[in-house]
Every structure is written in structure tokens, then in C-alpha cells.
Motif scaffolding. Structure first.
Motif, PDB file in Angstrom:
ATOM      1  N   GLU A  20       0.825  -1.212   0.000  1.00 31.37           N
ATOM      2  CA  GLU A  20       0.000   0.000   0.000  1.00 31.37           C
ATOM      3  C   GLU A  20       0.856   1.258   0.000  1.00 31.37           C
ATOM      4  O   GLU A  20       0.587   2.204  -0.749  1.00 31.37           O
ATOM      5  CB  GLU A  20      -0.926   0.014   1.220  1.00 31.37           C
ATOM      6  N   GLU A  21       1.895   1.279   0.842  1.00 29.64           N
ATOM      7  CA  GLU A  21       2.766   2.452   0.909  1.00 29.64           C
ATOM      8  C   GLU A  21       3.551   2.641  -0.379  1.00 29.64           C
ATOM      9  O   GLU A  21       3.708   3.765  -0.858  1.00 29.64           O
ATOM     10  CB  GLU A  21       3.698   2.350   2.117  1.00 29.64           C
ATOM     11  N   GLY A  22       4.038   1.548  -0.950  1.00 30.35           N
ATOM     12  CA  GLY A  22       4.751   1.638  -2.220  1.00 30.35           C
ATOM     13  C   GLY A  22       3.849   2.112  -3.338  1.00 30.35           C
ATOM     14  O   GLY A  22       4.247   2.959  -4.159  1.00 30.35           O
ATOM     15  N   GLN A  28       1.468   8.883  -6.211  1.00 30.66           N
ATOM     16  CA  GLN A  28       1.607  10.299  -5.884  1.00 30.66           C
ATOM     17  C   GLN A  28       2.717  10.927  -6.719  1.00 30.66           C
ATOM     18  O   GLN A  28       2.555  12.029  -7.246  1.00 30.66           O
ATOM     19  CB  GLN A  28       1.896  10.471  -4.391  1.00 30.66           C
ATOM     20  N   ALA A  29       3.834  10.217  -6.866  1.00 29.78           N
ATOM     21  CA  ALA A  29       4.939  10.721  -7.685  1.00 29.78           C
ATOM     22  C   ALA A  29       4.527  10.898  -9.143  1.00 29.78           C
ATOM     23  O   ALA A  29       5.047  11.772  -9.839  1.00 29.78           O
ATOM     24  CB  ALA A  29       6.140   9.780  -7.584  1.00 29.78           C
ATOM     25  N   ARG A 105      -5.317   1.077 -14.168  1.00 34.04           N
ATOM     26  CA  ARG A 105      -4.307   0.451 -15.033  1.00 34.04           C
ATOM     27  C   ARG A 105      -2.901   0.824 -14.543  1.00 34.04           C
ATOM     28  O   ARG A 105      -2.021  -0.034 -14.448  1.00 34.04           O
ATOM     29  CB  ARG A 105      -4.520   0.907 -16.481  1.00 34.04           C
ATOM     30  N   GLN A 106      -2.708   2.089 -14.218  1.00 33.17           N
ATOM     31  CA  GLN A 106      -1.417   2.557 -13.721  1.00 33.17           C
ATOM     32  C   GLN A 106      -1.058   1.870 -12.399  1.00 33.17           C
ATOM     33  O   GLN A 106       0.083   1.452 -12.197  1.00 33.17           O
ATOM     34  CB  GLN A 106      -1.452   4.078 -13.540  1.00 33.17           C
ATOM     35  N   ALA A 107      -2.033   1.700 -11.520  1.00 33.24           N
ATOM     36  CA  ALA A 107      -1.796   1.028 -10.238  1.00 33.24           C
ATOM     37  C   ALA A 107      -1.382  -0.420 -10.466  1.00 33.24           C
ATOM     38  O   ALA A 107      -0.510  -0.942  -9.758  1.00 33.24           O
ATOM     39  CB  ALA A 107      -3.039   1.103  -9.364  1.00 33.24           C
ATOM     40  N   ARG A 113       5.576  -3.878 -10.589  1.00 31.41           N
ATOM     41  CA  ARG A 113       6.950  -3.426 -10.303  1.00 31.41           C
ATOM     42  C   ARG A 113       7.313  -3.673  -8.845  1.00 31.41           C
ATOM     43  O   ARG A 113       8.449  -4.071  -8.547  1.00 31.41           O
ATOM     44  CB  ARG A 113       7.102  -1.947 -10.654  1.00 31.41           C
ATOM     45  N   LEU A 114       6.372  -3.436  -7.944  1.00 30.67           N
ATOM     46  CA  LEU A 114       6.631  -3.692  -6.524  1.00 30.67           C
ATOM     47  C   LEU A 114       6.897  -5.175  -6.286  1.00 30.67           C
ATOM     48  O   LEU A 114       7.785  -5.533  -5.507  1.00 30.67           O
ATOM     49  CB  LEU A 114       5.461  -3.212  -5.665  1.00 30.67           C
ATOM     50  N   GLU A 115       6.146  -6.031  -6.960  1.00 35.00           N
ATOM     51  CA  GLU A 115       6.373  -7.467  -6.811  1.00 35.00           C
ATOM     52  C   GLU A 115       7.761  -7.846  -7.328  1.00 35.00           C
ATOM     53  O   GLU A 115       8.448  -8.667  -6.712  1.00 35.00           O
ATOM     54  CB  GLU A 115       5.292  -8.257  -7.549  1.00 35.00           C
TER      55      GLU A 115
END
Length: 147
Positions: A20-22, A28-29, A105-107, A113-115
Motif C-alpha cells: 500500500e505504501e509503495g 503520488q509521484a 491500469r497505472q496502479a 513493479r513492486l512485486e
């Protein structure tokens, strides 16, 4: 002396917060509309054709009021819309707007990428094993009489 070993639900909660934080930081970026973890979870369980607030609450494991509050804030942000349910004149469906589809889609890309980053940190085999364990059917939770 109290044990310092953390239980599995605590560890799973920490893992969820890591994602969630990532996700929040990356979105946000990228200039996306900020959303809370509850709003992000609602977005994740929302069907493409639309979902009722009651069904969203059930899928999220929250009260109908909590789901309604998340919907209301996402409506205000322009990420979801309410439409008439073609199957019921009394119900309304919540569905993503065009901007909501783009953000969703962006999420998804960010989560992939986080995985991959997680796999770099703990190893691909560990991530694959974690995924397999979480995707395996666990069945219904044990009843009090079977514990």
C-alpha cells in the motif's frame, strides 16, 4: 516473558502495508489523485461493469457505511461514477470513470513493479512460494468446536 515472535496475521498486515505504501508513493509521484488504503481496496474489488455498494462492502469485509464513505470520496475525486443498475430499478452501480480506468491500469503496473522489487529483495522463489500459498484454497475458517 512475552514472545517477540509475531503471528501470521500481523506479518500479512505488514506485507499489505508495504504494498500500500509503495503504491501510494508511486502514484503520488506520478501525479495521480491521492487515495486512502480503503479507497484503493474498493477500487481493487470493483467490477468493470459496476458493483453495488453492498457488494463492495462484502468483498472488502467492511460495513456498508465504510464502503459508502469510500465511494463518496472517490465520486468527489472523479474516479468512479454511479449509474442505474439495468437489472434493478432500485439499485445503483459504482463503476470506474475514464480517469478511474487509467488510474487502475497505472496502479496495476506499479504493483507488478513492486512485486519485482520484492523478488529482488527476498528472491523469486520466495515470492513464487508466497503467491502459491496465498492462492491455494484454504477452505472456510475453522469453527470454534474444531479448535
Amino acid at each position: 516473558m512475552q514472545s517477540t515472535r509475531r503471528n501470521l496475521p500481523q506479518l500479512l498486515g505488514d506485507a499489505r502495508r508495504w504494498f500500500e505504501e509503495g503504491l501510494s508513493a508511486a502514484m503520488q509521484a506520478a501525479g495521480a489523485t491521492p487515495v486512502s488504503p480503503t479507497q484503493a481496496w474498493l477500487f481493487a474489488v470493483l467490477d468493470d461493469q459496476g458493483t453495488t455498494v453492498s457488494e463492495l462492502a462484502r468483498r472488502m469485509g467492511v460495513t456498508r457505511q465504510t464502503a459508502h464513505q469510500a465511494v463518496h470520496s472517490l465520486l468527489a475525486a472523479g474516479l468512479v461514477e454511479q449509474v442505474q443498475d439495468p437489472a434493478s430499478a432500485r439499485q445503483r452501480l459504482i463503476r470506474r470513470t475514464e480517469e478511474g480506468v487509467r488510474a487502475h491500469r497505472q496502479a496495476g503496473i506499479v504493483l507488478e513493479r513492486l512485486e519485482e522489487q520484492l523478488a529482488e529483495r527476498i528472491g523469486r522463489e520466495a515470492v513464487d512460494a508466497l503467491r502459491a500459498a496465498l492462492e491455494a484454497p484454504w477452505g472456510r475458517p475453522p469453527s470454534p468446536s474444531s479448535q
